[in-house]
Design a protein around this motif. Structure first.
Motif, short mmCIF file in Angstrom:
data_model
loop_
_atom_site.label_atom_id
_atom_site.label_comp_id
_atom_site.label_asym_id
_atom_site.label_seq_id
_atom_site.Cartn_x
_atom_site.Cartn_y
_atom_site.Cartn_z
N LEU A 185 -2.28 -1.20 10.94
CA LEU A 185 -1.10 -1.96 10.54
C LEU A 185 -1.50 -3.12 9.63
CD1 LEU A 185 1.99 -1.95 11.12
CD2 LEU A 185 1.51 -3.69 12.84
N ARG A 186 -2.60 -3.77 9.96
CA ARG A 186 -3.10 -4.88 9.15
C ARG A 186 -3.45 -4.39 7.74
NH1 ARG A 186 -7.15 -5.92 12.08
NH2 ARG A 186 -5.86 -6.98 13.62
N ALA A 235 -0.22 -3.70 5.80
CA ALA A 235 0.45 -4.93 5.39
C ALA A 235 -0.26 -5.59 4.21
CB ALA A 235 0.55 -5.89 6.58
N GLU A 236 -1.59 -5.64 4.27
CA GLU A 236 -2.34 -6.24 3.17
C GLU A 236 -2.15 -5.44 1.89
OE1 GLU A 236 -6.36 -6.44 4.62
OE2 GLU A 236 -5.88 -8.09 6.00
N GLU A 278 2.38 -8.69 8.25
CA GLU A 278 2.10 -7.69 9.28
C GLU A 278 3.20 -7.69 10.35
OE1 GLU A 278 -1.49 -6.80 12.44
OE2 GLU A 278 -1.88 -8.12 10.73
N HIS A 335 5.74 -4.51 11.26
CA HIS A 335 5.78 -3.92 12.61
C HIS A 335 7.13 -4.13 13.29
CE1 HIS A 335 4.97 -3.28 16.86
NE2 HIS A 335 3.85 -2.66 16.52
#
Length: 135
Positions: A63-64, A67-68, A74, A78
């Motif tokens: 997920l990180r 997002a980046e 993030e 989510h």
């Protein structure tokens, strides 16, 4: 454990964030994601497809990375916007309402000759990156 509704909302935010990149399928998502992910196990096209269909939500490390890559928060990716938040982060590809300056610029572009207008449009497409054909 996320509910089906939460998973579906995640999938929508993910798809909306991927839209400007013209990434719509699990295979392309997995391919592009794995170029950026530095973890032990890359994702399979099947896993990426599950993210896009709202079957699963990625683990925190993945997920990180998403997002980046997508330049979104993030937490927003989510969970979505915070309850009662008056403003939420704009997802990539989401449009801001036109400002007076944008309207004035559009009017100036519209007043150009068709040939010059085409040139300006081609430059914008080139800089914005929409000239990539889908594979």
């Amino acid at each position: 454990m996320p509910t089906p509704k939460e998973k579906a909302a995640f999938a929508k935010r993910l798809k909306d964030s991927l839209e400007p990149l013209k990434i719509r399928g699990g295979t392309k998502l997995a391919e592009q994601f794995n170029l950026r992910y530095r973890g032990d196990r890359p994702v399979t096209p099947q896993t990426a497809h599950k993210w896009l269909t709202g079957t699963t939500i990625p683990k925190p490390d993945k997920l990180r990375t998403l997002a980046e890559w997508l330049n979104v928060k993030e937490h927003w990716l989510h969970y979505g916007p915070s309850p009662g938040a008056s403003a939420r982060p704009m997802a990539r590809g989401e449009k801001y309402p036109p400002s007076p300056e944008i309207i004035e610029l559009a009017s100036k572009i519209q007043s150009l000759t068709p040939k010059d207008r085409f040139l300006v449009e081609e430059m914008i497409v080139r800089f914005y990156g929409e000239d990539n054909e889908e594979e």
